[in-house]
Design a protein around this motif. Sequence first.
Motif, PDB file in Angstrom:
ATOM      1  N   CYS A  38       8.888  26.149   4.143  1.00  0.00           N
ATOM      2  CA  CYS A  38       9.669  27.056   3.286  1.00  0.00           C
ATOM      3  C   CYS A  38       9.357  28.512   3.593  1.00  0.00           C
ATOM      4  O   CYS A  38      10.225  29.379   3.476  1.00  0.00           O
ATOM      5  N   TYR A  39       8.113  28.755   3.984  1.00  0.00           N
ATOM      6  CA  TYR A  39       7.650  30.119   4.225  1.00  0.00           C
ATOM      7  C   TYR A  39       8.455  30.791   5.336  1.00  0.00           C
ATOM      8  O   TYR A  39       8.757  31.977   5.258  1.00  0.00           O
ATOM      9  N   ASP A  40       8.832  30.030   6.345  1.00  0.00           N
ATOM     10  CA  ASP A  40       9.680  30.524   7.425  1.00  0.00           C
ATOM     11  C   ASP A  40      11.133  30.298   7.016  1.00  0.00           C
ATOM     12  O   ASP A  40      11.628  29.169   7.012  1.00  0.00           O
ATOM     13  N   LYS A  41      11.835  31.375   6.685  1.00  0.00           N
ATOM     14  CA  LYS A  41      13.196  31.241   6.148  1.00  0.00           C
ATOM     15  C   LYS A  41      14.147  30.608   7.165  1.00  0.00           C
ATOM     16  O   LYS A  41      15.092  29.902   6.782  1.00  0.00           O
ATOM     17  N   GLN A  83      13.398  26.905   7.209  1.00  0.00           N
ATOM     18  CA  GLN A  83      13.929  26.353   5.961  1.00  0.00           C
ATOM     19  C   GLN A  83      15.430  26.142   6.064  1.00  0.00           C
ATOM     20  O   GLN A  83      15.949  25.079   5.708  1.00  0.00           O
ATOM     21  N   ARG A  84      16.150  27.154   6.564  1.00  0.00           N
ATOM     22  CA  ARG A  84      17.602  27.043   6.710  1.00  0.00           C
ATOM     23  C   ARG A  84      17.977  25.857   7.605  1.00  0.00           C
ATOM     24  O   ARG A  84      18.917  25.112   7.319  1.00  0.00           O
ATOM     25  N   LYS A 103      17.437  40.092   6.559  1.00  0.00           N
ATOM     26  CA  LYS A 103      16.137  39.951   5.913  1.00  0.00           C
ATOM     27  C   LYS A 103      15.113  39.498   6.950  1.00  0.00           C
ATOM     28  O   LYS A 103      15.460  38.822   7.921  1.00  0.00           O
ATOM     29  N   ILE A 119      12.326  37.051   8.448  1.00  0.00           N
ATOM     30  CA  ILE A 119      12.261  35.597   8.247  1.00  0.00           C
ATOM     31  C   ILE A 119      11.081  35.189   7.378  1.00  0.00           C
ATOM     32  O   ILE A 119      11.044  34.067   6.871  1.00  0.00           O
ATOM     33  N   SER A 135       8.993  37.983   0.688  1.00  0.00           N
ATOM     34  CA  SER A 135       9.330  37.555  -0.667  1.00  0.00           C
ATOM     35  C   SER A 135       9.666  38.771  -1.512  1.00  0.00           C
ATOM     36  O   SER A 135       9.493  39.914  -1.098  1.00  0.00           O
ATOM     37  N   GLU A 176      17.795  30.430  -1.213  1.00  0.00           N
ATOM     38  CA  GLU A 176      16.385  30.319  -0.848  1.00  0.00           C
ATOM     39  C   GLU A 176      15.694  29.279  -1.721  1.00  0.00           C
ATOM     40  O   GLU A 176      15.983  29.158  -2.911  1.00  0.00           O
ATOM     41  N   ASN A 208      11.917  28.369  -2.975  1.00  0.00           N
ATOM     42  CA  ASN A 208      10.567  28.931  -3.093  1.00  0.00           C
ATOM     43  C   ASN A 208       9.634  27.878  -3.687  1.00  0.00           C
ATOM     44  O   ASN A 208       9.829  27.462  -4.843  1.00  0.00           O
TER      45      ASN A 208
END
Length: 412
Positions: free
Chosen positions: A112-115, A118-119, A155, A157, A160, A280, A282
């Motif tokens: 999740c930390y790496d957007k 995650q995508r 944004k 990657i 927060s 997103e 989180n």
Amino acid sequence: MTPRALILIEGASTGNGMLYVHAAQRLGLHPITLATDPAQYDYLAAEGIEAIRVDTDNLEALIHECSRLRATYDIAGITGFAGSDESVHVTVGKLCRYFDLPGPNPASIERCYDKFAQRQLLAQAGVPVPPYRVAENAREVQKAAAEIGLPVVLKPIVGSGSSGVRLCREIDEVAEHSTYLLSGPHNWRCLPRILVEEFAQGPFCIAHIMGEEVIAIAAGDFGPPPYFIFRETIFPAPLADSEHKHIVDVSLNCLQALGLGWGPANIEFRRTKRGPVVIEVNPRLSGAPDPQLVQLAYGVDLITEHVKLVIGDEWDLRRRHSCTAAARNLVPDRDGTLDWIEGASRAAAIPGVTEVKLYFEPKTPIVKKGDYRDWIGHVIAASPSIAQTEAILQRAVDLIDWSITPFPTLNE
């Protein structure tokens, strides 16, 4: 008897630290905060809370400190109190694994930390997300924006609290913001890469989750673009039953796709014409004042129940009541020195207002960042209905005023 301790690891704090301390004390635990600079948390000294200075970015140093503490305490659990920083929860997960304590899966948190990662996982699982690209230089950013079509959101990657996030409606804005993100003294915690995604248009909402249960869905409102600075949050979101069910279903699909389902999470959505689109995921609690709002609206204390999970106790997520709770963030419109701020006590005296909190004292320099750091305070209100809560909130906010003197310019 050896005292039972709860170890609290700092992160990018958004006001939950003191709530975790109080929850630990209510459960008969001795809270110990590990922080790089404990002095930045005023409540620790004010309430005589044990705090230890340690480099919280250094896993080995944290392991050493927790091992040392085990000689004095029965460590019942380890968790983080950051409300807007996934990296601390990766560290927490690794510490819990090392000491054989209940905790999140660090690999799932890292996904999740790496957007961008995650995508990819969400899209592969059929979860609706905005069209997106990842870019490593200005040319790639502009190419991605052209392929997706303006307007786009840029944004980093990793990050927060909307830090570095901007809506770009023109190609010049894309070039300007990509230059900003790819250069300069930013703390993105990784090599600079930019996520370029379509601007999903529609009302914003956020699902608050514990384990595999959606506890509440809130509506959110932002200040004026191009930045995404939260202006107001209200529980519950005004959703039709079918919309509520759709968001719950998509939320559970997100958890499965990312390997989540232990502890708290929150998922941000835009309610578009084609249905809810995930902005997103989180893997943590939202920052303050969201936990307070959930408790006011439903009687569920998410922080206390999270601590119970962390120490291996059984949690209780049953709703005790149902009403409407909302928070309005106070955001200045300029940089400068805060001359004065007043009206908090009058606002707090209004029936239905449950908290008025100001973050800065007069004579503090104010420098707008375009993210959560722009807030200078908040007001919380609750009542039986949305209309009444909104009216109470507006009346309270209207009583608070401040003055900011712009910084001198070079010509002055």
